[in-house]
Each structure stands twice: as structure tokens, then as C-alpha cells.
Design a protein around this motif. Structure first.
Motif, short mmCIF file in Angstrom:
data_model
loop_
_atom_site.label_atom_id
_atom_site.label_comp_id
_atom_site.label_asym_id
_atom_site.label_seq_id
_atom_site.Cartn_x
_atom_site.Cartn_y
_atom_site.Cartn_z
N UNK A 54 -5.89 -0.91 3.27
CA UNK A 54 -4.84 -0.88 2.25
C UNK A 54 -5.06 -1.97 1.22
N UNK A 55 -5.45 -3.14 1.67
CA UNK A 55 -5.69 -4.26 0.75
C UNK A 55 -6.92 -3.98 -0.11
N UNK A 56 -7.97 -3.44 0.48
CA UNK A 56 -9.20 -3.13 -0.23
C UNK A 56 -8.98 -2.08 -1.32
N UNK B 246 1.96 4.61 3.13
CA UNK B 246 2.17 6.06 3.01
C UNK B 246 0.97 6.76 2.40
N UNK B 247 0.37 6.15 1.40
CA UNK B 247 -0.82 6.73 0.77
C UNK B 247 -1.97 6.78 1.76
N UNK B 248 -2.15 5.73 2.53
CA UNK B 248 -3.21 5.71 3.54
C UNK B 248 -2.95 6.79 4.58
N UNK C 10 -1.37 9.60 4.09
CA UNK C 10 -1.70 10.88 3.45
C UNK C 10 -3.20 11.12 3.42
N UNK C 11 -3.99 10.07 3.18
CA UNK C 11 -5.45 10.21 3.20
C UNK C 11 -5.95 10.63 4.58
N UNK C 12 -5.29 10.13 5.62
CA UNK C 12 -5.65 10.52 7.00
C UNK C 12 -5.23 11.95 7.27
N UNK C 13 -3.99 12.29 6.93
CA UNK C 13 -3.43 13.60 7.25
C UNK C 13 -4.21 14.73 6.57
N UNK C 14 -4.53 14.55 5.28
CA UNK C 14 -5.22 15.63 4.57
C UNK C 14 -6.74 15.61 4.77
N UNK C 15 -7.23 14.70 5.60
CA UNK C 15 -8.65 14.67 5.94
C UNK C 15 -9.54 14.01 4.91
N UNK C 16 -8.96 13.36 3.93
CA UNK C 16 -9.75 12.68 2.90
C UNK C 16 -10.50 11.49 3.48
N UNK C 17 -9.86 10.79 4.41
CA UNK C 17 -10.46 9.60 5.01
C UNK C 17 -10.43 9.74 6.53
N UNK C 18 -11.60 9.74 7.13
CA UNK C 18 -11.67 9.85 8.59
C UNK C 18 -11.31 8.52 9.24
N UNK C 19 -10.91 8.59 10.49
CA UNK C 19 -10.49 7.38 11.21
C UNK C 19 -10.75 7.54 12.69
N UNK C 20 -10.66 6.42 13.39
CA UNK C 20 -10.77 6.39 14.85
C UNK C 20 -9.58 5.63 15.38
N UNK C 21 -8.94 6.18 16.40
CA UNK C 21 -7.77 5.53 16.98
C UNK C 21 -8.12 5.06 18.38
N UNK D 152 -15.42 4.79 3.77
CA UNK D 152 -14.70 4.34 2.57
C UNK D 152 -15.64 4.35 1.36
N UNK D 153 -16.87 3.89 1.57
CA UNK D 153 -17.85 3.92 0.48
C UNK D 153 -18.15 5.36 0.07
#
Length: 97
Positions: free
Chosen positions: A43-45, A51-53, A55-66, A78-79
Motif C-alpha cells: 500500500x505504501x509503495x 480497499x483498493x488493494x 479490490x486488486x486481490x479480488x479481481x485478480x489484478x494482483x496475485x497474493x499468498x496467504x 508488482x513489477x
């Protein structure tokens, strides 16, 4: 108030400088880059809200690991997000008439 006229060369120089600054941030030139970033770091970067972050996760724009309730993001993903959303400059945008 003084009026300054911007030339194409001024805009090109600004563009190059901005790209170099972004590359430096993404590559972690001043400090060792971390492979995995937590949500607060992302978020800082990107200068975005939680909320925007989300949304990026939910719509698949940005992948993540939990892992254990903590969400991590790959610095390479991110790059890649920046590269995918790159907009090419329009050379005739500031053409004098």
C-alpha cells in the motif's frame, strides 16, 4: 508571477527522470529488495488504500499468498503489474500548432 514555457526536450527529460525514479524504487537500488511484501508495504509503495488493494486481490489484478492470516505479495508480481499497465507516450500530444 513568471511564465515558463516547457519544451519537448523538457518533457522528455522529465519522462526519463520519472522512469528512472520508478525503476530505482522497484528494484530497491538504495536498499536490498525483499522478495515478499506485506500488505502495508505494498500500500505504501503503490500509494493506495486498503480497499483498493483488496479490490486488486479480488479481481485478480494482483496475485497474493496467504500464510497464517498474513497476506504477502511478490515483488515480481508488482513489477509485472506496472509493465502490463504501462501506457506508451504519445509523441504528438504536445505538438505546437
Amino acid at each position: 508571477m513568471a511564465i515558463e514555457i516547457l519544451t519537448k526536450e523538457d518533457l522528455n527529460q522529465f519522462h526519463k527522470s520519472l522512469l528512472e525514479d520508478i525503476k530505482e524504487i522497484l528494484k530497491g537500488k538504495n536498499e536490498q529488495s525483499k522478495k515478499w511484501l506485506k500488505s502495508t508495504e505494498v500500500r505504501k509503495l503503490l500509494n493506495i488504500s486498503p480497499g483498493t488493494l483488496q479490490n486488486l486481490r479480488i479481481n485478480g489484478t494482483l496475485t497474493y499468498t496467504k500464510v497464517g492470516g498474513i497476506i504477502y505479495y511478490s515483488d515480481l508480481d508488482i513489477e509485472k503489474l506496472f509493465e502490463i499497465n504501462k501506457v506508451q507516450a504519445t509523441p504528438n500530444l504536445f505538438k505546437q500548432q
